[in-house]
Design a protein around this motif. Structure first.
Motif, PDB file in Angstrom:
ATOM      1  N   VAL A 102      46.513  41.295  35.987  1.00 58.96           N
ATOM      2  CA  VAL A 102      45.113  40.918  36.178  1.00 58.96           C
ATOM      3  C   VAL A 102      44.265  42.182  36.245  1.00 58.96           C
ATOM      4  O   VAL A 102      44.692  43.198  36.807  1.00 58.96           O
ATOM      5  N   GLU A 103      43.085  42.142  35.678  1.00 54.61           N
ATOM      6  CA  GLU A 103      42.224  43.314  35.561  1.00 54.61           C
ATOM      7  C   GLU A 103      41.576  43.665  36.902  1.00 54.61           C
ATOM      8  O   GLU A 103      41.218  42.773  37.682  1.00 54.61           O
ATOM      9  N   LEU A 104      41.401  44.946  37.147  1.00 48.35           N
ATOM     10  CA  LEU A 104      40.824  45.429  38.400  1.00 48.35           C
ATOM     11  C   LEU A 104      39.487  44.758  38.705  1.00 48.35           C
ATOM     12  O   LEU A 104      39.187  44.434  39.858  1.00 48.35           O
ATOM     13  N   GLN A 105      38.681  44.553  37.687  1.00 51.97           N
ATOM     14  CA  GLN A 105      37.339  44.017  37.884  1.00 51.97           C
ATOM     15  C   GLN A 105      37.345  42.659  38.593  1.00 51.97           C
ATOM     16  O   GLN A 105      36.403  42.318  39.309  1.00 51.97           O
ATOM     17  N   VAL A 106      38.422  41.892  38.414  1.00 58.52           N
ATOM     18  CA  VAL A 106      38.477  40.559  39.024  1.00 58.52           C
ATOM     19  C   VAL A 106      39.648  40.417  39.996  1.00 58.52           C
ATOM     20  O   VAL A 106      39.903  39.326  40.527  1.00 58.52           O
ATOM     21  N   ALA A 107      40.361  41.504  40.239  1.00 56.05           N
ATOM     22  CA  ALA A 107      41.631  41.430  40.971  1.00 56.05           C
ATOM     23  C   ALA A 107      41.483  40.973  42.414  1.00 56.05           C
ATOM     24  O   ALA A 107      42.260  40.135  42.896  1.00 56.05           O
ATOM     25  N   SER A 108      40.500  41.522  43.136  1.00 55.72           N
ATOM     26  CA  SER A 108      40.390  41.198  44.562  1.00 55.72           C
ATOM     27  C   SER A 108      40.214  39.706  44.775  1.00 55.72           C
ATOM     28  O   SER A 108      40.924  39.076  45.596  1.00 55.72           O
ATOM     29  N   ASP A 109      39.274  39.098  44.063  1.00 49.89           N
ATOM     30  CA  ASP A 109      39.028  37.664  44.223  1.00 49.89           C
ATOM     31  C   ASP A 109      40.233  36.850  43.760  1.00 49.89           C
ATOM     32  O   ASP A 109      40.585  35.837  44.386  1.00 49.89           O
ATOM     33  N   PHE A 110      40.861  37.283  42.674  1.00 44.16           N
ATOM     34  CA  PHE A 110      42.015  36.550  42.150  1.00 44.16           C
ATOM     35  C   PHE A 110      43.155  36.555  43.161  1.00 44.16           C
ATOM     36  O   PHE A 110      43.764  35.515  43.441  1.00 44.16           O
ATOM     37  N   ILE A 111      43.453  37.731  43.711  1.00 44.65           N
ATOM     38  CA  ILE A 111      44.571  37.833  44.658  1.00 44.65           C
ATOM     39  C   ILE A 111      44.293  37.037  45.925  1.00 44.65           C
ATOM     40  O   ILE A 111      45.180  36.390  46.482  1.00 44.65           O
ATOM     41  N   LYS A 112      43.052  37.037  46.376  1.00 39.98           N
ATOM     42  CA  LYS A 112      42.690  36.218  47.547  1.00 39.98           C
ATOM     43  C   LYS A 112      42.898  34.735  47.248  1.00 39.98           C
ATOM     44  O   LYS A 112      43.333  33.963  48.117  1.00 39.98           O
ATOM     45  N   ALA A 152      47.511  44.837  45.100  1.00 38.38           N
ATOM     46  CA  ALA A 152      48.404  44.901  43.940  1.00 38.38           C
ATOM     47  C   ALA A 152      49.827  45.260  44.361  1.00 38.38           C
ATOM     48  O   ALA A 152      50.042  46.090  45.241  1.00 38.38           O
ATOM     49  N   ASP A 153      50.799  44.648  43.711  1.00 41.67           N
ATOM     50  CA  ASP A 153      52.195  45.051  43.885  1.00 41.67           C
ATOM     51  C   ASP A 153      52.496  46.280  43.030  1.00 41.67           C
ATOM     52  O   ASP A 153      53.299  47.120  43.415  1.00 41.67           O
ATOM     53  N   ILE A 154      51.846  46.337  41.857  1.00 42.99           N
ATOM     54  CA  ILE A 154      52.084  47.424  40.905  1.00 42.99           C
ATOM     55  C   ILE A 154      50.731  47.885  40.364  1.00 42.99           C
ATOM     56  O   ILE A 154      49.882  47.062  40.001  1.00 42.99           O
ATOM     57  N   VAL A 155      50.534  49.194  40.319  1.00 47.34           N
ATOM     58  CA  VAL A 155      49.310  49.791  39.783  1.00 47.34           C
ATOM     59  C   VAL A 155      49.513  50.085  38.301  1.00 47.34           C
ATOM     60  O   VAL A 155      50.535  50.643  37.903  1.00 47.34           O
ATOM     61  N   LYS A 156      48.538  49.710  37.481  1.00 44.50           N
ATOM     62  CA  LYS A 156      48.579  50.064  36.063  1.00 44.50           C
ATOM     63  C   LYS A 156      47.290  50.765  35.663  1.00 44.50           C
ATOM     64  O   LYS A 156      46.193  50.242  35.879  1.00 44.50           O
ATOM     65  N   ILE A 157      47.430  51.948  35.053  1.00 47.70           N
ATOM     66  CA  ILE A 157      46.280  52.690  34.521  1.00 47.70           C
ATOM     67  C   ILE A 157      46.572  53.018  33.065  1.00 47.70           C
ATOM     68  O   ILE A 157      47.635  53.551  32.740  1.00 47.70           O
ATOM     69  N   ALA A 158      45.645  52.704  32.188  1.00 45.02           N
ATOM     70  CA  ALA A 158      45.740  53.097  30.782  1.00 45.02           C
ATOM     71  C   ALA A 158      44.450  53.808  30.406  1.00 45.02           C
ATOM     72  O   ALA A 158      43.365  53.233  30.506  1.00 45.02           O
ATOM     73  N   THR A 159      44.564  55.067  30.014  1.00 38.27           N
ATOM     74  CA  THR A 159      43.394  55.848  29.625  1.00 38.27           C
ATOM     75  C   THR A 159      43.520  56.241  28.155  1.00 38.27           C
ATOM     76  O   THR A 159      44.479  55.870  27.479  1.00 38.27           O
ATOM     77  N   THR A 160      42.559  57.010  27.678  1.00 38.27           N
ATOM     78  CA  THR A 160      42.571  57.456  26.285  1.00 38.27           C
ATOM     79  C   THR A 160      42.535  58.979  26.235  1.00 38.27           C
ATOM     80  O   THR A 160      41.776  59.610  26.973  1.00 38.27           O
TER      81      THR A 160
END
Length: 518
Positions: A102-112, A152-160
């Motif tokens: 799940v994307e960070l932008q919506v993660a807090s509400d989703f996890i709750k 989050a259980d697992i952190v994911k970062i993808a950059t360029t």
């Protein structure tokens, strides 16, 4: 013999089929070819029916699966209602998915929203994608903390990556992060983040099922990650070597060196480094982990100025094709194995033909007239190598001023290239072509006429695509001894390998690999 496993990093294959049939087929191929888990990119499936199709995919899985329903605003393909998208992710968890992304932008509400419904064996990956650049190390640290704070259980970062030095910041995040993390850098300049992720402690890395099935820029194929780079064998102590150049994607160096490392049991990996500024690259990748480099176009001359010490031959040539980090003090030592590779091939050919016997104290090139076509990097390497062996050097080049400049450096003489056919001061001379004339696709080109070749006892061509150039064919027809460019390539690679490892190169294996791929 089974490959030694030195890390816990999972190899995940994103499935990007546009139909359920494609997704199920890709899932089976991922299992057959050795993946540890799959990512179900359901945003790519057309006419997706969540209740039916998601249940089908999860029941069919034979390995752990990540369910990802990536919206277009985060680089995915889904453009529908946001509420419905998140409902599908909740459904995936209820159906027993091993991971939900799940994307960070919506993660807090989703996890709750799932706090009382989360299955014990389901893990939540909270991800953030940056398709423009890689943030500073400080900002990356803040981003990790922000993702972690969502639950989050697992952190994911993808950059360029806009430059390969960007990846070094991701390696630092991986190495020092105290929570499960997958951190990757997209684009070809970021490829090393995917290959070296297991060494630096990443939870998971992605590879594509095959070329053209990538879910993000810069993914290597599953086959390459397992068979060429052997990433399961990477550990914290694995030494990193690689090819510095631009371009580098065509190189067979990773296949050659990684197989050779495995043959002698040397704990190392060889990767492609797509480098724009070699000075900055060497400055950033200065840790002992990065133990040595091959150097190719366009960085050979600049590499010389980046080294703390330079071998005398490389200094004379003015170009470095090999850099080794001395482990005792971290200093960079520069070498040029092109010269030794070509000269030794010509010497051995002469010894074999004329049965000269023991040349311990002198070279069969001593006193010979050695004519070199070309005054570029390879031409310089042969010119200084031949001079060191006591040959009388002549340089022929299209740009006569460059020919004269090199001739002065090696105390030789220069002639214009258009005079080459008429340059016949003696018989038994040696000719070495170091230009691209005759290289595929211009296979009919040759720097000298067939008639003029009668004055030469030995003809060498640095071109090896094709292996038997028109120059070599013409020379052989006149009775000259011929030496193909593959000999130079093999020998310079063997020289690099021995500088990297301190061990004798597995010559038979390296020859087999080079011949297979040329």
């Amino acid at each position: 013999m089974a490959e030694k496993v030195q890390n816990d990093c999972l190899l995940c294959i994103p499935l990007v089929g546009q139909s359920m049939e494609e997704m199920l087929s890709q899932m089976e191929l991922a299992r057959i070819h050795g993946a540890d888990c799959v990512e179900l990119r359901i945003d790519h499936v057309r006419n997706f029916n969540p209740r039916v199709d998601l249940d089908t995919l999860l029941k069919a899985r034979t390995m752990p699966a990540i369910v990802t329903y990536r919206p277009k605003w985060e680089g995915g393909a889904y453009e529908g209602d946001e509420g419905k998208r998140l409902d599908v992710l909740r459904l995936a968890m209820e159906l027993g998915a091993d991971y939900i992304d799940v994307e960070l932008q919506v993660a807090s509400d989703f996890i709750k929203s799932i706090s009382n419904k989360k299955r014990e064996n389901s893990k939540i990956i909270v991800s953030n994608h940056n398709y423009q650049f890689t943030p500073s190390l400080e900002d990356l640290g803040l981003l990790v903390a922000r993702i972690q704070s969502t639950g989050a259980d697992i952190v994911k970062i993808a950059t360029t990556a806009t430059d390969i030095t960007d990846v070094a910041r991701i390696f630092r995040v991986l190495a020092y992060c105290q929570v499960p993390i997958l951190a990757l850098v997209m684009s070809e300049r970021g490829l090393i983040s995917r290959l070296l992720c297991p060494k630096f402690g990443g939870y998971l890395t992605f590879g594509s099922l095959e070329a053209g099935k990538e879910s993000a820029p810069g993914q290597a194929t599953l086959a390459d990650m397992l068979n060429i780079y052997k990433i399961r064998g990477l550990g914290r102590d694995t030494k990193v070597f690689g090819l510095i150049g631009n371009p580098v994607s065509h190189s067979k160096g990773p296949t050659l060196h990684n197989r050779a490392f495995g043959e002698i049991g040397f704990d190392a990996i060889y990767v492609p480094f797509l480098v724009d500024d070699i000075k900055e690259f060497l400055k950033v990748y200065s840790s002992p982990d990065f133990a040595g480099f091959s150097v190719t176009i366009p960085h050979k001359e600049a590499a010389l100025e980046c080294c703390d010490e330079v071998d005398p031959i490389a200094r004379s040539i003015g170009a470095v094709n090999t850099i080794v980090r001395r482990q005792s003090d971290g200093k960079l030592i520069g070498y040029n194995t092109d010269s030794v590779g070509a000269i030794s091939a010509i010497e051995d050919a002469l010894k074999g033909k004329h049965n000269y016997g023991d040349w311990t104290h002198s070279s069969p090139l001593a006193g010979k007239l050695f004519l070199i076509v070309g005054a570029g990097g390879a031409g310089k390497a042969l010119a200084f190598g031949a001079k060191q062996k006591g040959a009388r050097v002549v340089i022929a080049n299209r740009n006569y001023e460059r020919a004269k400049a090199l001739a002065i450096q090696v105390e030789g003489e220069a002639i214009p290239l258009d005079k080459l056919d008429h340059f016949r001061p003696e018989t038994g001379m040696i000719l070495a072509n170091t230009t691209s004339m005759g290289m595929h696709p211009n296979v009919s080109q040759t720097p000298i006429s067939k008639e003029a070749l009668s004055s030469y006892a030995v003809v060498f061509d640095a071109v090896y695509t094709p292996k038997w150039t028109r120059l070599l064919q013409d020379a052989e027809a006149t009775g000259a001894l011929v030496v193909c460019g593959l000999e130079m390539f093999i020998r310079q690679a063997m020289g690099q390998f021995e500088l990297f490892t301190g061990c004798k190169a597995p010559e038979k294996l390296m020859r087999e690999i080079v011949l297979k791929y040329t």
